[in-house]
Design a protein around this motif. Structure first.
Motif, PDB file in Angstrom:
ATOM      1  N   ARG A  28       0.816  -1.215   0.000  1.00  0.00           N
ATOM      2  CA  ARG A  28       0.000   0.000   0.000  1.00  0.00           C
ATOM      3  C   ARG A  28       0.853   1.270   0.000  1.00  0.00           C
ATOM      4  O   ARG A  28       0.404   2.323  -0.478  1.00  0.00           O
ATOM      5  CB  ARG A  28      -0.947  -0.002   1.200  1.00  0.00           C
ATOM      6  CG  ARG A  28      -2.049  -1.044   1.111  1.00  0.00           C
ATOM      7  CD  ARG A  28      -2.909  -1.050   2.355  1.00  0.00           C
ATOM      8  NE  ARG A  28      -3.913  -2.095   2.299  1.00  0.00           N
ATOM      9  CZ  ARG A  28      -5.087  -1.971   1.690  1.00  0.00           C
ATOM     10  NH1 ARG A  28      -5.392  -0.822   1.086  1.00  0.00           N
ATOM     11  NH2 ARG A  28      -5.951  -2.955   1.684  1.00  0.00           N
ATOM     12  N   THR A  29       2.057   1.200   0.553  1.00  0.00           N
ATOM     13  CA  THR A  29       2.930   2.380   0.554  1.00  0.00           C
ATOM     14  C   THR A  29       3.537   2.631  -0.813  1.00  0.00           C
ATOM     15  O   THR A  29       4.135   3.696  -1.040  1.00  0.00           O
ATOM     16  CB  THR A  29       4.070   2.224   1.575  1.00  0.00           C
ATOM     17  OG1 THR A  29       4.910   1.121   1.187  1.00  0.00           O
ATOM     18  CG2 THR A  29       3.516   2.003   2.974  1.00  0.00           C
ATOM     19  N   GLY A  30       3.398   1.667  -1.724  1.00  0.00           N
ATOM     20  CA  GLY A  30       3.947   1.836  -3.066  1.00  0.00           C
ATOM     21  C   GLY A  30       5.381   1.375  -3.207  1.00  0.00           C
ATOM     22  O   GLY A  30       6.006   1.598  -4.256  1.00  0.00           O
ATOM     23  N   LEU A  31       5.941   0.733  -2.179  1.00  0.00           N
ATOM     24  CA  LEU A  31       7.305   0.230  -2.271  1.00  0.00           C
ATOM     25  C   LEU A  31       7.388  -0.850  -3.346  1.00  0.00           C
ATOM     26  O   LEU A  31       6.568  -1.765  -3.387  1.00  0.00           O
ATOM     27  CB  LEU A  31       7.751  -0.344  -0.920  1.00  0.00           C
ATOM     28  CG  LEU A  31       9.175  -0.915  -0.866  1.00  0.00           C
ATOM     29  CD1 LEU A  31      10.192   0.216  -1.038  1.00  0.00           C
ATOM     30  CD2 LEU A  31       9.406  -1.639   0.467  1.00  0.00           C
ATOM     31  N   LEU A  32       8.372  -0.739  -4.230  1.00  0.00           N
ATOM     32  CA  LEU A  32       8.581  -1.722  -5.287  1.00  0.00           C
ATOM     33  C   LEU A  32       9.857  -2.502  -5.022  1.00  0.00           C
ATOM     34  O   LEU A  32      10.823  -1.978  -4.454  1.00  0.00           O
ATOM     35  CB  LEU A  32       8.692  -1.030  -6.654  1.00  0.00           C
ATOM     36  CG  LEU A  32       7.488  -0.213  -7.118  1.00  0.00           C
ATOM     37  CD1 LEU A  32       7.824   0.483  -8.430  1.00  0.00           C
ATOM     38  CD2 LEU A  32       6.269  -1.106  -7.281  1.00  0.00           C
ATOM     39  N   ALA A  33       9.860  -3.768  -5.417  1.00  0.00           N
ATOM     40  CA  ALA A  33      11.096  -4.540  -5.367  1.00  0.00           C
ATOM     41  C   ALA A  33      12.095  -3.908  -6.330  1.00  0.00           C
ATOM     42  O   ALA A  33      11.728  -3.491  -7.433  1.00  0.00           O
ATOM     43  CB  ALA A  33      10.825  -5.993  -5.758  1.00  0.00           C
ATOM     44  N   LYS A  34      13.363  -3.813  -5.930  1.00  0.00           N
ATOM     45  CA  LYS A  34      14.360  -3.160  -6.777  1.00  0.00           C
ATOM     46  C   LYS A  34      14.461  -3.825  -8.137  1.00  0.00           C
ATOM     47  O   LYS A  34      14.692  -3.160  -9.147  1.00  0.00           O
ATOM     48  CB  LYS A  34      15.728  -3.169  -6.080  1.00  0.00           C
ATOM     49  CG  LYS A  34      15.920  -2.050  -5.082  1.00  0.00           C
ATOM     50  CD  LYS A  34      17.368  -1.896  -4.690  1.00  0.00           C
ATOM     51  CE  LYS A  34      17.563  -0.664  -3.817  1.00  0.00           C
ATOM     52  NZ  LYS A  34      18.969  -0.471  -3.436  1.00  0.00           N
ATOM     53  N   THR A  35      14.294  -5.132  -8.171  1.00  0.00           N
ATOM     54  CA  THR A  35      14.404  -5.826  -9.448  1.00  0.00           C
ATOM     55  C   THR A  35      13.341  -5.378 -10.438  1.00  0.00           C
ATOM     56  O   THR A  35      13.576  -5.386 -11.649  1.00  0.00           O
ATOM     57  CB  THR A  35      14.280  -7.347  -9.251  1.00  0.00           C
ATOM     58  OG1 THR A  35      13.065  -7.637  -8.541  1.00  0.00           O
ATOM     59  CG2 THR A  35      15.451  -7.898  -8.461  1.00  0.00           C
ATOM     60  N   SER A  36      12.171  -4.962  -9.952  1.00  0.00           N
ATOM     61  CA  SER A  36      11.082  -4.603 -10.855  1.00  0.00           C
ATOM     62  C   SER A  36      11.241  -3.204 -11.430  1.00  0.00           C
ATOM     63  O   SER A  36      10.515  -2.826 -12.359  1.00  0.00           O
ATOM     64  CB  SER A  36       9.726  -4.706 -10.132  1.00  0.00           C
ATOM     65  OG  SER A  36       9.599  -3.709  -9.133  1.00  0.00           O
ATOM     66  N   THR A  37      12.188  -2.412 -10.904  1.00  0.00           N
ATOM     67  CA  THR A  37      12.384  -1.050 -11.402  1.00  0.00           C
ATOM     68  C   THR A  37      13.503  -0.968 -12.423  1.00  0.00           C
ATOM     69  O   THR A  37      13.759   0.110 -12.977  1.00  0.00           O
ATOM     70  CB  THR A  37      12.700  -0.087 -10.241  1.00  0.00           C
ATOM     71  OG1 THR A  37      13.940  -0.445  -9.635  1.00  0.00           O
ATOM     72  CG2 THR A  37      11.592  -0.126  -9.196  1.00  0.00           C
ATOM     73  N   ASN A  38      14.155  -2.088 -12.690  1.00  0.00           N
ATOM     74  CA  ASN A  38      15.268  -2.125 -13.648  1.00  0.00           C
ATOM     75  C   ASN A  38      14.909  -3.083 -14.774  1.00  0.00           C
ATOM     76  O   ASN A  38      14.708  -4.276 -14.530  1.00  0.00           O
ATOM     77  CB  ASN A  38      16.539  -2.590 -12.933  1.00  0.00           C
ATOM     78  CG  ASN A  38      17.760  -2.575 -13.839  1.00  0.00           C
ATOM     79  OD1 ASN A  38      17.647  -2.572 -15.063  1.00  0.00           O
ATOM     80  ND2 ASN A  38      18.931  -2.572 -13.233  1.00  0.00           N
ATOM     81  N   PRO A  39      14.805  -2.599 -16.013  1.00  0.00           N
ATOM     82  CA  PRO A  39      14.393  -3.482 -17.117  1.00  0.00           C
ATOM     83  C   PRO A  39      15.278  -4.713 -17.278  1.00  0.00           C
ATOM     84  O   PRO A  39      14.805  -5.753 -17.742  1.00  0.00           O
ATOM     85  CB  PRO A  39      14.495  -2.571 -18.347  1.00  0.00           C
ATOM     86  CG  PRO A  39      14.325  -1.186 -17.815  1.00  0.00           C
ATOM     87  CD  PRO A  39      14.972  -1.199 -16.453  1.00  0.00           C
ATOM     88  N   SER A  40      16.555  -4.627 -16.881  1.00  0.00           N
ATOM     89  CA  SER A  40      17.446  -5.773 -17.063  1.00  0.00           C
ATOM     90  C   SER A  40      17.260  -6.850 -16.002  1.00  0.00           C
ATOM     91  O   SER A  40      17.717  -7.981 -16.176  1.00  0.00           O
ATOM     92  CB  SER A  40      18.909  -5.296 -17.050  1.00  0.00           C
ATOM     93  OG  SER A  40      19.271  -4.802 -15.781  1.00  0.00           O
TER      94      SER A  40
END
Length: 351
Positions: free
Chosen positions: A330-342
């Motif tokens: 709910r806070t909008g935290l994303l896994a780091k892997t999902s923010t990098n296309p590679s």
């Protein structure tokens, strides 16, 4: 080796988005971040009720997209059957107040909306248009028959008919008792001592089970480990990264380790968890639902993650792991892997 997906048309984009979620959105706002011409993260949110102001909701959306630090633009999608007073008039389009708020907030966040579409059960059209030439309603078959849709289906991507798996229980009457009796024999003194006998046993059993078809006896063994918090957390982390280092373990569990997981193995772990659900009584499914929600979050499938976490809290009200993961979502935290296309999960394109 991952293969890049080429998106060339609006129909390609509208085919791509549901595949990233794993299901066809209904009454939803969708967002896809862009880095130049490269597609980044996907986000879907239920269309809120009238009590939520467009500006407040838009600020929340911007906050959820900001972790994709590579994003320099976004695409906007509206899935609804809410009728438009005039399909050729932007001011008469469904949820235009929200669309305008999104334009303002995302521009302010440095992620301006580059284009948008309205998708209904009767067809799809450009959202930001004001004349008949571009506002024509196109058939949904354009999306289904798009080149990208065919590519993703051919690559093995399949959308779910339900948001979260919840198979009918097929185990015995005493399965729950046997699971808890098995769990009672485990003792873990130090949750980050990965050499403890119970830890070694649990990790080895789960490692060997991935890719197999568990029966009831195997389910009782595997699910019993998940009833012990320290074993559950280590088993979940192993699904992403089995490193023995304590710092990496903690970072993995919080989604902050940047290395690309073996997505094929992650998919196999997801399949195993769903198979185990069938032999697990409803009252004991919270750990499995939580793990499935966590994996969906890692894949960038926030809607599916929320659905699984809701099932976990329904299975066992007050289940702390599900509550914490849901709060994180709910806070909008994303896994780091999902923010990098590679390093991000790409349905049907990973090795």
């Amino acid at each position: 080796m991952s293969k890049h997906i080429t998106v060339t048309t609006a129909a390609d984009i509208l085919a791509f988005f549901p595949h990233t979620l794993g299901f066809d959105p209904r009454e939803s706002f969708g967002f896809i971040t862009l880095n130049g011409t490269r597609i980044g993260a996907s986000l879907r949110m239920d269309i809120p009720d009238e009590s939520v102001s467009p500006s407040d909701f838009a600020q929340m959306i911007a906050h959820r997209l900001l972790p994709d630090t590579n994003a320099d633009g976004a695409l906007f999608l509206v899935y609804t059957n809410e009728p438009a007073a005039d399909p050729f008039d932007f001011d008469a389009k469904p949820y235009k107040d929200y669309a305008q708020a999104f334009e303002i907030e995302l521009e302010r966040a440095g992620i301006p909306i580059r284009d948008g579409w309205l998708i209904t059960d009767h067809g799809w059209t450009t959202y930001f248009c004001e004349d008949a030439d571009c506002c024509t309603m196109n058939p949904l078959s354009d999306i289904k028959d798009s080149v990208l849709s065919a590519h993703m289906v051919f690559s093995g991507s399949a959308k779910r008919t339900e948001r979260a798996e919840n198979p009918v229980f097929i185990g015995g009457e005493d399965t729950g008792r046997r699971i808890h009796e098995a769990a009672a024999r485990f003792e873990v003194r130090n949750p980050v001592d990965f050499t403890e006998p119970a830890m070694c046993e649990a990790r080895a059993a789960w490692y060997e089970a991935v890719g197999t078809q568990p029966d009831e006896a195997a389910t009782i063994q595997l699910v019993s480990y998940l009833q012990v918090k320290a074993l559950r957390d280590r088993i979940m982390a192993d699904m992403i990264n089995p490193a023995e280092d304590e710092g990496i373990y903690r970072a993995v569990f919080m989604g902050q380790h940047p290395e690309r997981p073996d997505w094929s193995r992650v998919d196999a772990c997801e399949v195993l968890l769903v198979q185990l659900l069938a032999y697990t009584p409803a009252a004991d499914r919270a750990p499995l639902f939580s793990a499935l929600g966590w994996l969906a979050w890692y894949k960038g499938q926030g809607s599916l993650a929320a659905a699984y976490l809701a099932k976990a809290m329904e299975s066992e009200p007050g289940y702390r792991l599900a509550e914490l993961l849901d709060e994180m979502l709910r806070t909008g935290l994303l896994a780091k892997t999902s923010t990098n296309p590679s390093t991000a999960y790409k349905r049907g394109t990973h090795s």
